[in-house]
Design a protein around this motif. Structure first.
Motif, PDB file in Angstrom:
ATOM      1  N   ALA A  10      -0.688   1.769  -9.318  1.00  0.00           N
ATOM      2  CA  ALA A  10      -0.867   2.214  -7.932  1.00  0.00           C
ATOM      3  C   ALA A  10      -2.172   1.681  -7.357  1.00  0.00           C
ATOM      4  CB  ALA A  10      -0.846   3.735  -7.870  1.00  0.00           C
ATOM      5  N   LEU A  11      -3.256   1.782  -8.118  1.00  0.00           N
ATOM      6  CA  LEU A  11      -4.545   1.284  -7.633  1.00  0.00           C
ATOM      7  C   LEU A  11      -4.488  -0.228  -7.404  1.00  0.00           C
ATOM      8  CD1 LEU A  11      -7.142   3.295  -9.769  1.00  0.00           C
ATOM      9  CD2 LEU A  11      -6.238   3.821  -7.503  1.00  0.00           C
ATOM     10  N   ALA A  12      -3.796  -0.942  -8.290  1.00  0.00           N
ATOM     11  CA  ALA A  12      -3.660  -2.394  -8.123  1.00  0.00           C
ATOM     12  C   ALA A  12      -2.876  -2.723  -6.857  1.00  0.00           C
ATOM     13  CB  ALA A  12      -2.979  -2.990  -9.356  1.00  0.00           C
ATOM     14  N   LEU A  13      -1.803  -1.962  -6.597  1.00  0.00           N
ATOM     15  CA  LEU A  13      -1.027  -2.172  -5.370  1.00  0.00           C
ATOM     16  C   LEU A  13      -1.890  -1.942  -4.131  1.00  0.00           C
ATOM     17  CD1 LEU A  13       2.273  -0.409  -6.441  1.00  0.00           C
ATOM     18  CD2 LEU A  13       2.167  -2.741  -5.541  1.00  0.00           C
ATOM     19  N   LEU A  14      -2.726  -0.918  -4.160  1.00  0.00           N
ATOM     20  CA  LEU A  14      -3.594  -0.626  -3.016  1.00  0.00           C
ATOM     21  C   LEU A  14      -4.623  -1.729  -2.810  1.00  0.00           C
ATOM     22  CD1 LEU A  14      -4.132   3.197  -3.650  1.00  0.00           C
ATOM     23  CD2 LEU A  14      -2.819   2.162  -1.795  1.00  0.00           C
ATOM     24  N   ILE A  15      -5.141  -2.276  -3.895  1.00  0.00           N
ATOM     25  CA  ILE A  15      -6.139  -3.346  -3.793  1.00  0.00           C
ATOM     26  C   ILE A  15      -5.534  -4.585  -3.146  1.00  0.00           C
ATOM     27  CG2 ILE A  15      -7.489  -4.985  -5.170  1.00  0.00           C
ATOM     28  CD1 ILE A  15      -7.942  -2.587  -7.151  1.00  0.00           C
ATOM     29  N   VAL A  16      -4.363  -5.015  -3.641  1.00  0.00           N
ATOM     30  CA  VAL A  16      -3.716  -6.207  -3.086  1.00  0.00           C
ATOM     31  C   VAL A  16      -3.270  -5.946  -1.646  1.00  0.00           C
ATOM     32  CG1 VAL A  16      -1.791  -7.824  -3.329  1.00  0.00           C
ATOM     33  CG2 VAL A  16      -2.967  -6.978  -5.366  1.00  0.00           C
ATOM     34  N   GLY A  17      -2.655  -4.780  -1.407  1.00  0.00           N
ATOM     35  CA  GLY A  17      -2.182  -4.463  -0.064  1.00  0.00           C
ATOM     36  C   GLY A  17      -3.306  -4.413   0.951  1.00  0.00           C
ATOM     37  N   ASN A  18      -4.430  -3.812   0.585  1.00  0.00           N
ATOM     38  CA  ASN A  18      -5.576  -3.749   1.494  1.00  0.00           C
ATOM     39  C   ASN A  18      -6.092  -5.144   1.819  1.00  0.00           C
ATOM     40  OD1 ASN A  18      -7.799  -1.970   2.759  1.00  0.00           O
ATOM     41  ND2 ASN A  18      -8.970  -3.389   1.505  1.00  0.00           N
ATOM     42  N   GLY A  19      -6.027  -6.046   0.839  1.00  0.00           N
ATOM     43  CA  GLY A  19      -6.482  -7.408   1.069  1.00  0.00           C
ATOM     44  C   GLY A  19      -5.702  -8.110   2.152  1.00  0.00           C
ATOM     45  N   MET A  55       0.820  -1.210   0.000  1.00  0.00           N
ATOM     46  CA  MET A  55       0.000   0.000   0.000  1.00  0.00           C
ATOM     47  C   MET A  55       0.857   1.264   0.000  1.00  0.00           C
ATOM     48  SD  MET A  55      -3.096  -1.122   2.563  1.00  0.00           S
ATOM     49  CE  MET A  55      -4.119   0.313   2.296  1.00  0.00           C
ATOM     50  N   ALA A  56       1.978   1.246   0.727  1.00  0.00           N
ATOM     51  CA  ALA A  56       2.868   2.413   0.719  1.00  0.00           C
ATOM     52  C   ALA A  56       3.387   2.663  -0.692  1.00  0.00           C
ATOM     53  CB  ALA A  56       4.020   2.193   1.692  1.00  0.00           C
ATOM     54  N   PHE A  57       3.831   1.590  -1.377  1.00  0.00           N
ATOM     55  CA  PHE A  57       4.267   1.738  -2.768  1.00  0.00           C
ATOM     56  C   PHE A  57       3.132   2.291  -3.635  1.00  0.00           C
ATOM     57  CE2 PHE A  57       7.792  -1.370  -1.943  1.00  0.00           C
ATOM     58  CZ  PHE A  57       8.818  -0.568  -2.408  1.00  0.00           C
ATOM     59  N   GLY A  58       1.909   1.827  -3.378  1.00  0.00           N
ATOM     60  CA  GLY A  58       0.774   2.277  -4.170  1.00  0.00           C
ATOM     61  C   GLY A  58       0.503   3.763  -4.014  1.00  0.00           C
ATOM     62  N   HIS A  59       0.513   4.251  -2.788  1.00  0.00           N
ATOM     63  CA  HIS A  59       0.252   5.675  -2.561  1.00  0.00           C
ATOM     64  C   HIS A  59       1.319   6.553  -3.207  1.00  0.00           C
ATOM     65  CE1 HIS A  59      -3.243   5.303  -0.045  1.00  0.00           C
ATOM     66  NE2 HIS A  59      -2.637   4.478   0.776  1.00  0.00           N
ATOM     67  N   PHE A  60       2.584   6.160  -3.084  1.00  0.00           N
ATOM     68  CA  PHE A  60       3.648   6.972  -3.670  1.00  0.00           C
ATOM     69  C   PHE A  60       3.630   6.879  -5.202  1.00  0.00           C
ATOM     70  CE2 PHE A  60       5.664   6.493   0.628  1.00  0.00           C
ATOM     71  CZ  PHE A  60       5.589   7.834   0.952  1.00  0.00           C
ATOM     72  N   ALA A  61       3.206   5.726  -5.738  1.00  0.00           N
ATOM     73  CA  ALA A  61       3.119   5.595  -7.193  1.00  0.00           C
ATOM     74  C   ALA A  61       2.059   6.536  -7.765  1.00  0.00           C
ATOM     75  CB  ALA A  61       2.803   4.147  -7.569  1.00  0.00           C
ATOM     76  N   LEU A  62       1.005   6.829  -6.989  1.00  0.00           N
ATOM     77  CA  LEU A  62      -0.025   7.767  -7.449  1.00  0.00           C
ATOM     78  C   LEU A  62       0.537   9.176  -7.647  1.00  0.00           C
ATOM     79  CD1 LEU A  62      -3.293   6.888  -5.483  1.00  0.00           C
ATOM     80  CD2 LEU A  62      -3.024   7.003  -7.964  1.00  0.00           C
ATOM     81  N   ALA A  63       1.656   9.468  -6.994  1.00  0.00           N
ATOM     82  CA  ALA A  63       2.252  10.792  -7.119  1.00  0.00           C
ATOM     83  C   ALA A  63       2.978  10.970  -8.452  1.00  0.00           C
ATOM     84  CB  ALA A  63       3.220  11.050  -5.971  1.00  0.00           C
ATOM     85  N   VAL A  64       3.071   9.900  -9.265  1.00  0.00           N
ATOM     86  CA  VAL A  64       3.704   9.974 -10.587  1.00  0.00           C
ATOM     87  C   VAL A  64       2.604  10.043 -11.636  1.00  0.00           C
ATOM     88  CG1 VAL A  64       5.272   8.871 -12.217  1.00  0.00           C
ATOM     89  CG2 VAL A  64       5.664   8.633  -9.746  1.00  0.00           C
ATOM     90  N   GLU A  65       2.587  11.098 -12.415  1.00  0.00           N
ATOM     91  CA  GLU A  65       1.498  11.313 -13.375  1.00  0.00           C
ATOM     92  C   GLU A  65       1.773  10.559 -14.670  1.00  0.00           C
ATOM     93  OE1 GLU A  65      -1.083  14.945 -15.377  1.00  0.00           O
ATOM     94  OE2 GLU A  65       0.433  15.362 -13.862  1.00  0.00           O
ATOM     95  N   HIS A  66       1.383   9.298 -14.690  1.00  0.00           N
ATOM     96  CA  HIS A  66       1.526   8.455 -15.879  1.00  0.00           C
ATOM     97  C   HIS A  66       0.508   7.330 -15.766  1.00  0.00           C
ATOM     98  CE1 HIS A  66       3.195   5.576 -18.762  1.00  0.00           C
ATOM     99  NE2 HIS A  66       3.851   6.604 -19.293  1.00  0.00           N
ATOM    100  N   PRO A  67      -0.167   6.955 -16.882  1.00  0.00           N
ATOM    101  CA  PRO A  67      -1.217   5.922 -16.800  1.00  0.00           C
ATOM    102  C   PRO A  67      -0.742   4.609 -16.191  1.00  0.00           C
ATOM    103  CG  PRO A  67      -1.331   7.046 -18.916  1.00  0.00           C
ATOM    104  CD  PRO A  67      -0.099   7.563 -18.219  1.00  0.00           C
ATOM    105  N   VAL A  68       0.482   4.168 -16.539  1.00  0.00           N
ATOM    106  CA  VAL A  68       0.980   2.906 -15.988  1.00  0.00           C
ATOM    107  C   VAL A  68       1.094   3.006 -14.460  1.00  0.00           C
ATOM    108  CG1 VAL A  68       2.939   1.324 -15.889  1.00  0.00           C
ATOM    109  CG2 VAL A  68       2.182   2.240 -18.103  1.00  0.00           C
ATOM    110  N   PHE A  69       1.636   4.111 -13.977  1.00  0.00           N
ATOM    111  CA  PHE A  69       1.759   4.301 -12.534  1.00  0.00           C
ATOM    112  C   PHE A  69       0.378   4.434 -11.880  1.00  0.00           C
ATOM    113  CE2 PHE A  69       6.097   5.236 -13.658  1.00  0.00           C
ATOM    114  CZ  PHE A  69       6.817   4.831 -12.548  1.00  0.00           C
ATOM    115  N   PHE A  70      -0.560   5.098 -12.560  1.00  0.00           N
ATOM    116  CA  PHE A  70      -1.897   5.298 -11.992  1.00  0.00           C
ATOM    117  C   PHE A  70      -2.602   3.964 -11.763  1.00  0.00           C
ATOM    118  CE2 PHE A  70      -6.511   5.982 -12.741  1.00  0.00           C
ATOM    119  CZ  PHE A  70      -6.770   6.756 -11.625  1.00  0.00           C
ATOM    120  N   TYR A  71      -2.693   3.148 -12.816  1.00  0.00           N
ATOM    121  CA  TYR A  71      -3.391   1.868 -12.666  1.00  0.00           C
ATOM    122  C   TYR A  71      -2.586   0.899 -11.815  1.00  0.00           C
ATOM    123  CZ  TYR A  71      -6.642   3.514 -16.192  1.00  0.00           C
ATOM    124  OH  TYR A  71      -7.603   4.236 -16.866  1.00  0.00           O
TER     125      TYR A  71
END
Length: 524
Positions: A128-137, A110-126
Motif C-alpha cells: 500500500a505504501l509503495a502504491l501511494l509513493i508511485v501514485g503521488n509521483g 493511490m486509491a488502490f494504496g489507501h484501500f490496501a492499507l485497510a487489510v491487516e497484513h505485512p504484504v498489503f501494508f508495504y
C-alpha cells in the motif's frame, strides 16, 4: 500541511501555458470552470493523503505493535520516497503521457494504496505504501501544473486562481485528520484508512468528470500522441509506463521494509545503515553534489554566485523541514502519550498546522505587500532566519510545557496549539518565498534541475526527520513500558535540543545575510 506544495507547482506552472494562450472553456466566478474541478480533485486527494498520514505512525505503534524506532524508520523512508517520485512523474508527463493521463494513473494507484492499507497484513501494508509513493509521483506535480495551463501567461487572474487552488489543498489537509482520525480511533484504524481511500476515489471521479465534460479543452494532453501509442517490444510506450510502475512496487516495498533495519557494513547507526540510508547517502547525495559542482564551475561569476545562494537557501529549507516533519511522527506520539487531548485525539492534532495556514496565509500575503510598499520588506535570507527562529521557538514551547505537567506527565493541549502556531508562522516566512527566489536566482539553462533539487530537499528532510524522531523513542521490543513522566522528559528533552539548534541555524542565516545579499546581485 506544507505550503511548499503550492509554491513549487505555482512557479513551475507559470511556464505551462504558451504565451498568449487563451483561457480554456467556460468560466465560473470569473475563472476558468476547469479550476473548480481541479480544486475539488486536489482537495479530496489531499484529504486522502493527510488522513492516512495522520494515522500511519499511530497505527504502526498501536496496532502492528512496531517499536517507535521501526515506526519512525518506515515513516521517514515513506516520506523521503513520496517527495522524490514527483520529479520522475513530472518528467514522464512532460515528455510522454501528458498531465491528464499521469493524473489519472496516479489517482488510480493511490486509491488502490489507501484501500490496501485497510487489510491487516505485512504484504498489503508495504504494498500500500509503495502504491501511494508511485501514485503521488504521477498525481502531485501534474494536477497543479494543470492549473497553470488554464491561464494565459501574464493573466492577472493567475495568482488568484492559485490562491483558490491552494485553499483547496489546505482545506483537505485540515479536514482529513479530523475525519479519518475520528473514524480510526472510534471504529478502528481500517475505517480511517478506508475513508482516505473514499476521498481519493472522489478526487479521481471529480477529475475524470472534468475531463469528460470538456472543461479543460485540449490542455494536459500528450505533446506527441503518436509517441504514446508507439510500440516497443509489442507494447505501447504509454502501457509500458503503467507496467513499469507496477514492477517498481516490490522494490519500493523492500526499501520501505529496510527503512528501519540495519544492513551490516554501512553507516554508524541503524538509520544511515538502512537501505534507504544507503540510497540517500551513497548514491543520490554524491550525484547531486557532483552535478552542482560542475554547474558552479561552468557558470560565469555572477551566475555562479547566485547559484551558490540557491544552494544555501536549499540547505536552510532542508533544515527547516527536517524539524517541521516531526509533526507526523514524534509530535503525534507526544500528543497521544503526554498531552491532555480535551477536544481532539492524537491523529486529529495533525489538522492544527493547516488550520493556521488557512487562517494566516492571506494576512501574511497582505503584510508582505504592505512592507514592499513601505520599502521595509526583509531580504530573503532574513526571512529564512526569522522563519527558522519561529520554528525553534515553537519547539521550545513544547519543551517548556514539561514545567506544567500533571502527575501523569500530561500537559495542556494549549502548549501544543501555541507551538504549532509558531511553527506555522515560521513556515509562512520561508515556504512562499523560497522557490520564488530559486527560480529567479537559478541559471536559466538548469532551472528545471534546480527545481527538482528543491523537491528533493523535502525528501532528504524526511530522511533526517526520521533520525531525529528516533531520539524520542520510548517504546521498543522487549522493553518495559515507561511512565508518562519518563516519556515526557524524553520528548521535551529532544524538542528543547531542536529549539536551540534551530536558533543556531537562524543565527547562521543572519551571519550569512550580507554575503548572500551581495551574491544575489540586486534580487531582493
Amino acid at each position: 500541511m506544507s505550503l511548499r506544495e503550492h509554491t513549487v507547482t505555482d512557479k513551475i506552472s507559470e511556464h505551462a501555458a504558451p504565451m498568449g494562450a487563451e483561457p480554456t472553456g467556460p468560466e465560473m466566478f470569473g475563472h476558468p470552470k476547469g479550476l473548480f474541478y481541479l480544486f475539488f480533485a486536489e482537495l479530496w486527494e489531499r484529504f486522502s493523503f493527510y488522513g492516512m498520514r495522520a494515522l500511519l505512525v499511530l497505527y504502526m505503534v498501536n496496532d502492528l505493535l512496531y517499536s517507535d524506532n521501526v515506526a519512525f524508520g518506515i515513516y521517514a523512508a515513506y516520506g523521503a520516497l513520496v517527495y522524490a517520485t514527483p520529479v520522475i512523474g513530472g518528467m514522464i508527463a512532460d515528455k510522454l503521457l501528458g498531465y491528464r493521463k499521469s493524473i489519472m494513473l496516479g489517482a488510480v494507484l493511490m486509491a488502490f494504496g489507501h484501500f490496501a492499507l485497510a487489510v491487516e497484513h505485512p504484504v498489503f501494508f508495504y504494498g500500500a505504501l509503495a502504491l501511494l509513493i508511485v501514485g503521488n509521483g504521477f498525481f502531485k506535480p501534474n494536477i497543479s501544473t494543470m492549473v497553470g495551463t488554464l491561464y494565459a501567461q501574464g493573466d492577472a487572474r493567475r495568482d488568484a486562481g492559485f490562491t483558490i487552488f491552494y485553499m483547496g489543498i489546505n482545506i483537505g489537509a485540515m479536514l482529513a485528520p479530523i475525519v479519518c482520525g475520528w473514524l480510526g480511533v472510534t471504529y478502528g484504524w481500517h475505517y480511517g484508512f478506508g475513508a482516505a481511500g473514499v476521498g481519493m476515489l472522489i478526487g479521481l471521479l471529480m477529475f475524470w468528470n472534468g475531463s469528460r465534460s470538456g472543461v479543460f479543452g485540449d490542455r494536459g494532453l500528450p505533446a506527441d500522441p503518436a509517441l504514446v501509442k508507439e510500440k516497443v517490444a509489442g507494447i505501447s510506450r504509454g502501457n509500458w509506463v503503467s507496467i513499469l510502475s507496477v514492477v517498481a512496487l516490490p522494490f519500493l516495498g523492500i526499501l520501505l521494509f529496510h527503512g528501519s533495519l540495519d544492513l551490516p557494513g554501512f553507516g554508524m547507526t541503524n538509520f544511515d545503515g538502512s537501505l534507504i540510508g544507503i540510497v540517500m547517502n551513497y548514491i543520490l547525495l554524491p550525484v547531486i553534489a557532483l552535478i552542482l559542482i560542475y554547474s558552479l564551475v561552468k557558470e560565469e561569476k555572477k551566475e555562479r554566485e547566485r547559484l551558490f545562494v540557491v544552494i544555501l537557501l536549499t540547505f536552510f529549507i532542508t533544515v527547516f523541514w527536517s524539524f517541521f516533519e516531526q509533526a507526523g511522527s514524534s509530535l503525534t506520539l507526544f500528543a497521544e502519550r503526554n498531552v491532555n487531548l480535551t477536544f481532539m485525539n492524537a491523529a486529529q492534532t495533525n489538522s492544527i498546522n493547516p488550520f493556521f495556514i488557512v487562517l494566516f496565509a492571506l494576512p501574511f500575503s497582505a503584510m508582505w505587500l504592505f512592507f514592499s510598499r513601505m520599502r521595509m520588506n526583509p531580504y530573503t535570507p532574513v526571512k529564512f532566519a526569522l522563519g527558522i527562529a519561529q520554528l525553534g521557538l515553537g519547539f521550545l514551547i513544547f519543551a517548556w510545557s514539561a514545567n506544567f505537567a500533571d502527575a501523569d506527565g500530561r500537559v495542556s493541549i494549549w502548549f501544543l496549539i501555541l507551538g504549532y502556531m509558531l511553527i506555522t508562522t515560521g513556515e509562512l516566512f520561508i515556504s512562499p518565498v523560497g522557490l520564488s527566489k530559486v527560480t529567479e536566482l537559478s541559471p536559466k539553462k538548469i532551472v528545471s534541475f534546480i527545481m527538482g533539487i528543491w523537491f528533493l530537499s523535502s525528501s532528504f528532510a524526511h530522511y533526517i526527520a526520521g533520525a531525529i524522531a528516533k531520539l524520542t523513542s520510548v517504546s521498543g521490543e522487549g522493553e518495559a513500558e515507561v511512565s508518562g513522566m519518563q516519556s515526557l522528559m524524553v520528548y521535551t528533552g529532544v524538542f528543547e535540543q531542536i529549539g536551540y539548534v534551530a536558533f543556531g541555524f537562524a543565527v547562521l542565516a543572519l551571519i550569512l545575510t550580507p554575503l548572500m545579499r551581495k551574491w544575489m546581485h540586486g534580487i531582493h
